[in-house]
Design a protein around this motif. Structure first.
Motif, PDB file in Angstrom:
ATOM      1  N   VAL A  96      -1.494   4.187  -1.613  1.00 11.12           N
ATOM      2  CA  VAL A  96      -2.931   3.964  -1.453  1.00 11.12           C
ATOM      3  C   VAL A  96      -3.249   3.955   0.035  1.00 11.12           C
ATOM      4  O   VAL A  96      -2.596   3.266   0.816  1.00 11.12           O
ATOM      5  CB  VAL A  96      -3.349   2.617  -2.087  1.00 11.12           C
ATOM      6  N   ARG A 138       2.387   1.821  -3.391  1.00 11.64           N
ATOM      7  CA  ARG A 138       1.385   2.247  -4.378  1.00 11.64           C
ATOM      8  C   ARG A 138       0.719   3.571  -3.989  1.00 11.64           C
ATOM      9  O   ARG A 138      -0.126   4.074  -4.711  1.00 11.64           O
ATOM     10  CB  ARG A 138       0.298   1.182  -4.545  1.00 11.64           C
ATOM     11  N   ARG A 168     -12.243   0.601  -2.714  1.00 11.46           N
ATOM     12  CA  ARG A 168     -11.997  -0.051  -4.002  1.00 11.46           C
ATOM     13  C   ARG A 168     -12.406  -1.516  -4.005  1.00 11.46           C
ATOM     14  O   ARG A 168     -12.919  -2.016  -5.006  1.00 11.46           O
ATOM     15  CB  ARG A 168     -10.506   0.007  -4.361  1.00 11.46           C
ATOM     16  N   MET A 190       0.831  -1.206   0.000  1.00 10.48           N
ATOM     17  CA  MET A 190       0.000   0.000   0.000  1.00 10.48           C
ATOM     18  C   MET A 190       0.863   1.252   0.000  1.00 10.48           C
ATOM     19  O   MET A 190       0.581   2.208  -0.719  1.00 10.48           O
ATOM     20  CB  MET A 190      -0.929   0.010   1.217  1.00 10.48           C
ATOM     21  N   GLU A 209      -9.105   4.362   0.979  1.00 12.29           N
ATOM     22  CA  GLU A 209      -9.232   4.248  -0.472  1.00 12.29           C
ATOM     23  C   GLU A 209      -9.262   2.785  -0.909  1.00 12.29           C
ATOM     24  O   GLU A 209     -10.090   2.385  -1.724  1.00 12.29           O
ATOM     25  CB  GLU A 209      -8.066   4.967  -1.152  1.00 12.29           C
ATOM     26  N   LEU A 210      -8.379   1.975  -0.343  1.00 15.37           N
ATOM     27  CA  LEU A 210      -8.333   0.562  -0.703  1.00 15.37           C
ATOM     28  C   LEU A 210      -9.590  -0.169  -0.248  1.00 15.37           C
ATOM     29  O   LEU A 210     -10.139  -0.982  -0.988  1.00 15.37           O
ATOM     30  CB  LEU A 210      -7.084  -0.098  -0.111  1.00 15.37           C
TER      31      LEU A 210
END
Length: 75
Positions: free
Chosen positions: A16, A14, A24, A11, A20-21
């Motif tokens: 992220v 990336r 998603r 994470m 947010e993850l």
């Protein structure tokens, strides 16, 4: 634990966030936090698939076997 999740590292690489993850992949913040902090005792293949898709990575980037480390039940 002999199996380690490197979700926090992936994470971070990336860029992220947890929120947010979670959005998603459709998982609660609490459950994603358990995975991120290596507190999970199991992970579903569907969750692993969703993580890999969202983070554009391979399962081996998230899951690592650490030889010699006892599992939590063996302490």
């Amino acid at each position: 634990m002999a199996i380690k999740l490197n979700l926090d590292r992936v994470m971070f690489e990336r860029k992220v966030s947890l929120t947010e993850l979670a959005d998603r992949i459709g998982i609660t913040l609490a459950n994603l936090s358990i995975l991120k902090n290596n507190k999970a005792r199991a992970i579903r293949f569907s969750t692993l698939d969703a993580l890999c898709r969202a983070l554009d990575c391979q399962p081996g980037e998230i899951i690592e076997y650490v030889p010699g480390e006892p599992m939590e039940d063996e302490d």
